[in-house]
Design an enzyme around this catalytic site. Sequence first.
Site, PDB file in Angstrom:
ATOM      1  CG  HIS A   1      -1.882  -1.074   1.016  1.00  0.00           C
ATOM      2  ND1 HIS A   1      -3.414  -0.759   0.492  1.00  0.00           N
ATOM      3  CD2 HIS A   1      -2.217  -2.288   1.544  1.00  0.00           C
ATOM      4  CE1 HIS A   1      -3.840  -1.816   0.671  1.00  0.00           C
ATOM      5  NE2 HIS A   1      -3.214  -2.678   1.023  1.00  0.00           N
TER       6      HIS A   1
ATOM      7  CG  ASP B   1       0.269   9.226   0.649  1.00  0.00           C
ATOM      8  OD1 ASP B   1       0.289   8.060   1.023  1.00  0.00           O
ATOM      9  OD2 ASP B   1      -0.710  10.052   0.925  1.00  0.00           O
TER      10      ASP B   1
END
Length: 467
Positions: free
Chosen positions: A157, A365
């Site tokens: 992730h 991110d």
Amino acid sequence: MGRLIVVSNRVSPPGDAAAGTVGGLAMAISAALREYSGIWFGWSGQTRETFTGQLSIQQADGVTVALVDLEEQDRQEYYNGYANRTLWPLFHYRTDLVAYERSFSEGYARVNSRFAETLAPLVQPDDFIWVQDYHLLPLARQLRQRDIANRIGFFLHIPWPARRLLTTLPRHAQLVEGLFDYDLIGFQTHDSRDAFADYIVQAAGGSVTEDGVATAFGKRTRIGAFPIGIDAESFASAAHSDAAMESFQRARSSLLGRKMILGVDRLDYSKGLEERFLAYEQFLVDHPDQQEKVFLLQIATPSRDEVEAYQDIRSRLESVSGRINGAFADVDWVPIRYVNRGYRRDVLAGIYRAAHIGLVTPLRDGMNLVAKEYVAAQDPEDPGVLILSELAGAAEQMGEALIVNPFSREEVAEAIRRGLEMPLEERKARWAILSEGVNRDDVTAWRDSFVAALQREKPGQDADRPA
């Protein structure tokens, strides 16, 4: 196909869909499991004096949840240690914050072994196993050592770091070699996939084909990019709920004729919150006519309070926001409203809708689901403007946002000005394209694309075995 077993570090049993947390990852996993008669396995978040491996199995909103407690030493060495003081900063390009301690890596290996030992008896021959995130990189190897021959996929992730960063990690080759016991490795973006491929070719002496077959360490796996989305249908319901409408009206009534710039993040150094505050300050300096006409609402949900770097970033943000407010505030205007608490998804949806700008500027991110939630919450007749960091994974999919370098105060400040002045027709045109993408590339598409790819892969990891 058989059952889908999802394995993650922490398990958040699904409940009220409107009450999910910032970013919505728990909701995304829950949605993935509802399609199948699956199991969600992981740490309960609780500790006990001695690890027993005893499982607590419960049903929650159509999902079977299997929870195991860890020891306090596990929590300190595996979770606070190797996961959050070694891998997290390294994978987010913060080598200055990386801590290398032998006890950390030992705790990480121990917990992955305990996960495998506890999970193995639950696995049936036709099950598919989908392991989530950086906490569990070695889990497939541990399962293979216990004769689990099922198809096992891994999804990361967070970003995968550049090769020269990863090679600063002690025993980096051992960590990467363990990933080759998975049948499929998924990344959020093509950038992360390519960084992994570069490591395999340049550091491990392996090869990667155009269609993603990676060979190294005498083994073979497949790699690919599978960008995660939000549960668009569920979020739409939350965004139109009574709680969301009440939240929207409350937020709008607090504007007093001003425009709201909104940031919603976990309190984490990777989110670029200090840089965001300084860029907003630059905007106020560059455009004094906008002072008292706008304000920044920053919602920063506390996380990992036991890790020193998180204590430091909280202190720094309080200092910076206080300085900016002291320099610019007036008796009836505060330029930054800084809030350290979490909100329900439905309440957040109302706040998203009330904001004229969504400011999503992480320094690094994996994806950033807040960007997608902001778009999903907007009024089609009067949508806000999304300002998005080029270093968020979402930037690969959301080109109609105002894409910025989060390290450039001037660039972010100029994007704020542009967003505040953007004509309605341009806002609507940009939003329509973004909204179409959010709904098309939702959590269902993410789940189906990964599971379909995993179904195509054959168990067995030897490089000389036919694909």
